[in-house]
Design a protein around this motif. Structure first.
Motif, mmCIF file in Angstrom:
data_model
loop_
_atom_site.group_PDB
_atom_site.id
_atom_site.type_symbol
_atom_site.label_atom_id
_atom_site.label_comp_id
_atom_site.label_asym_id
_atom_site.label_seq_id
_atom_site.Cartn_x
_atom_site.Cartn_y
_atom_site.Cartn_z
ATOM 1 N N PRO A 15 0.810 -1.215 0.000
ATOM 2 C CA PRO A 15 0.000 0.000 0.000
ATOM 3 C C PRO A 15 0.846 1.269 0.000
ATOM 4 O O PRO A 15 2.068 1.224 0.175
ATOM 5 N N ILE A 16 0.146 2.387 -0.157
ATOM 6 C CA ILE A 16 0.734 3.724 -0.095
ATOM 7 C C ILE A 16 0.095 4.394 1.121
ATOM 8 O O ILE A 16 -1.054 4.832 1.067
ATOM 9 N N VAL A 17 0.814 4.418 2.229
ATOM 10 C CA VAL A 17 0.245 4.889 3.502
ATOM 11 C C VAL A 17 0.573 6.369 3.702
ATOM 12 O O VAL A 17 1.746 6.754 3.695
ATOM 13 N N GLU A 24 -8.123 11.684 -4.348
ATOM 14 C CA GLU A 24 -8.257 11.572 -5.806
ATOM 15 C C GLU A 24 -7.620 10.274 -6.294
ATOM 16 O O GLU A 24 -8.198 9.547 -7.115
ATOM 17 N N LEU A 25 -6.426 9.977 -5.795
ATOM 18 C CA LEU A 25 -5.764 8.726 -6.169
ATOM 19 C C LEU A 25 -6.595 7.529 -5.721
ATOM 20 O O LEU A 25 -6.793 6.571 -6.481
ATOM 21 N N ALA A 26 -7.083 7.575 -4.488
ATOM 22 C CA ALA A 26 -7.882 6.468 -3.965
ATOM 23 C C ALA A 26 -9.145 6.267 -4.798
ATOM 24 O O ALA A 26 -9.572 5.125 -5.035
ATOM 25 N N GLY A 42 -8.807 3.954 -7.543
ATOM 26 C CA GLY A 42 -8.461 2.589 -7.177
ATOM 27 C C GLY A 42 -7.042 2.391 -6.702
ATOM 28 O O GLY A 42 -6.635 1.260 -6.410
ATOM 29 N N VAL A 43 -6.255 3.469 -6.628
ATOM 30 C CA VAL A 43 -4.885 3.350 -6.125
ATOM 31 C C VAL A 43 -4.947 2.969 -4.641
ATOM 32 O O VAL A 43 -5.750 3.534 -3.888
ATOM 33 N N PRO A 44 -4.128 2.017 -4.183
ATOM 34 C CA PRO A 44 -4.211 1.534 -2.795
ATOM 35 C C PRO A 44 -3.629 2.521 -1.781
ATOM 36 O O PRO A 44 -2.659 2.222 -1.066
ATOM 37 N N VAL A 45 -4.229 3.700 -1.712
ATOM 38 C CA VAL A 45 -3.808 4.720 -0.751
ATOM 39 C C VAL A 45 -4.517 4.463 0.573
ATOM 40 O O VAL A 45 -5.746 4.359 0.621
#
Length: 341
Positions: free
Chosen positions: A111-113, A155-157, A160-163
Motif C-alpha cells: 500500500p501507499i500509507v 483523488e488517487l484512492a 483505485g490506487v491503494p492509498v
C-alpha cells in the motif's frame, strides 16, 4: 515487506521505523540529513544499521529513485504549522506529498500509507469525527496545505490506487526531536498554565500510532481510511491528568472560546514585533475550542490495536520533556529525573 519511510528523522517517522523493524519489515529511510536521522533513531532504540536514501521529498527524481527500491511506502514527512511558523508548508505538505504518493502510484507500490491529521476535519461539522466526515475549509496556511494534500490522496484512492490514509489526533510521547504541537502544548500548560475553554483534544501515543501505521501494511486491500483521534479529553480533564501523574497542581485559568480566539490573534501580532515562546496561535486556538471526539472504534477493531492508557502516554511525555531540559523539573514533579523507555 520493503518499505520506504519519509520523515524518518521526525517524531512519528522515527517511532514508525522502530515498529516496522519489530514487525519484521525492511525499511528504507528517505531523509535529508543522515546524521540527524541516526541520532533520532538511536533515541528510540534503533541502533543497528538501517539503509538510508538521502533526498528531499520536494525533489521528484530523488524520491522516485527511493520508491523504485520498495514494495510500499509510509509517508510521514510533514510540516506542522499550528503552534508556530513552519518552514515550507506548500513545498512539503503539497508538492512533496504529490511526489511521494503520485510516483508511488505510478510505480505500483501497495500500500501507499499517508499520515494525514484529524485537523482536516476541524472545525468539525458534528459532535463526532469519522473518516466519512466532511473536510473543513480552513483559513490558515497549515490547514489549507493539509486539506490540499488530503484531496490529492483521495483523488488517487478514487481511481483505485491503494492509498491508505490515517488520521491521528494530538500525538504525544517520548523522543520528539523538537517539541511541537501537543507536546509543546504540554510544556506550556505545565509551565505557564492551562487555558480552560471549550473543545478539547484527542491524545494519541506516538508508539500506538506507529503500530497502527505498521499494521496497515497489507498489499491487495485497496484504498482505506483509518481514524486515530485517541483519547478525547476536555482541557480541564487534561490538566487533571497532568496533576495526577506529576503529583502537583497545574495553574488553570478559565477563558471563553471567543476570548481565547481574540487573545490568540493578538499574540500572533505581538510575536511578529518581538518573538517569544508560547504555543497559542489563532490556528491552535481554533482547534482547541472546536475539537470533538473522533470515532476510533473501526480502526482499533480492524487492526487489532489497544491504545495505551492516556495517563501512561502523558506521563511518559512529561518525563521525557523534563529529562531533556524542555520542562523545569519542578513542573514535572515526581516524574522528573529520567526519560521514558
Amino acid at each position: 515487506m520493503r518499505v520506504l519511510v519519509t520523515g524518518a528523522s521526525g517524531f512519528v517517522g522515527s517511532h514508525t521505523v522502530a515498529a516496522l523493524l519489530a514487525a519484521g519489515h525492511e525499511p528504507l529511510l528517505l531523509v535529508r540529513d543522515p546524521d540527524k536521522a541516526r541520532r533520532v533513531l538511536a533515541a528510540v532504540g534503533v541502533t543497528g544499521p538501517v539503509p538510508l536514501h538521502p533526498a528531499d521529498i520536494r525533489d521528484a527524481a530523488a524520491v522516485r529513485a527511493g520508491l523504485g527500491e520498495c514494495d510500499a511506502v509510509v509517508h510521514a514527512a510533514a510540516e506542522i504549522g499550528v503552534v508556530g511558523r513552519a518552514d515550507d508548508l506548500a513545498g512539503t505538505n503539497v508538492t512533496g506529498l504529490r511526489n511521494v504518493l503520485g510516483q508511488a502510484a505510478e510505480l505500483g507500490l501497495d500500500p501507499i500509507v499517508h499520515v494525514s491529521t484529524v485537523a482536516v476535519f476541524v472545525p468539525p461539522s458534528g459532535q463526532v469525527i469519522t473518516t466519512g466526515s466532511p473536510l473543513s475549509s480552513p483559513r490558515n496556511a497549515y490547514g489549507r496545505s493539509k486539506v490540499s494534500g488530503e484531496l490529492y490522496a483521495r483523488e488517487l484512492a478514487g481511481r483505485g490506487v491503494p492509498v491508505v490514509i490515517v488520521y491521528p489526533g494530538g500525538v504525544v510521547g517520548p523522543h520528539q526531536p523538537s517539541p511541537d504541537a501537543l507536546m509543546e502544548g504540554l510544556r506550556a500548560g505545565l509551565g505557564q498554565g492551562w487555558p480552560i475553554t471549550s473543545g478539547g483534544v484527542g491524545v494519541v501515543d506516538v508508539r500506538d500510532l506507529a503500530v497502527v501505521l505498521t499494521r496497515t501494511l497489507e498489499a491487495g486491500r485497496g484504498p482505506r481510511r483509518f481514524m486515530l483521534g485517541g483519547h478525547f479529553l476536555t482541557w480541564a480533564q487534561l490538566a487533571d491528568v497532568c496533576d495526577e501523574v506529576t503529583g502537583g497542581r497545574c495553574r488553570r485559568f478559565g477563558v471563553p472560546g471567543r476570548l481565547l480566539l481574540g487573545a490568540a490573534a493578538v499574540l500572533d501580532l505581538l510575536k511578529r514585533v518581538r518573538p517569544f515562546a508560547y504555543p497559542l496561535t489563532r490556528d491552535a486556538a481554533e482547534m482547541m475550542t472546536t475539537m470533538v471526539r473522533a470515532d476510533d472504534g473501526p480502526t482499533l477493531t480492524e487492526l487489532k490495536v489497544d491504545l495505551r492508557p492516556v495517563r501512561e502516554s502523558v506521563a511518559d511525555a512529561i518525563r521525557w520533556l523534563a529529562a531533556e531540559g524542555h520542562l523545569a523539573p519542578a513542573k514535572a514533579g515526581r516524574l522528573a529525573g529520567g526519560a521514558a523507555p
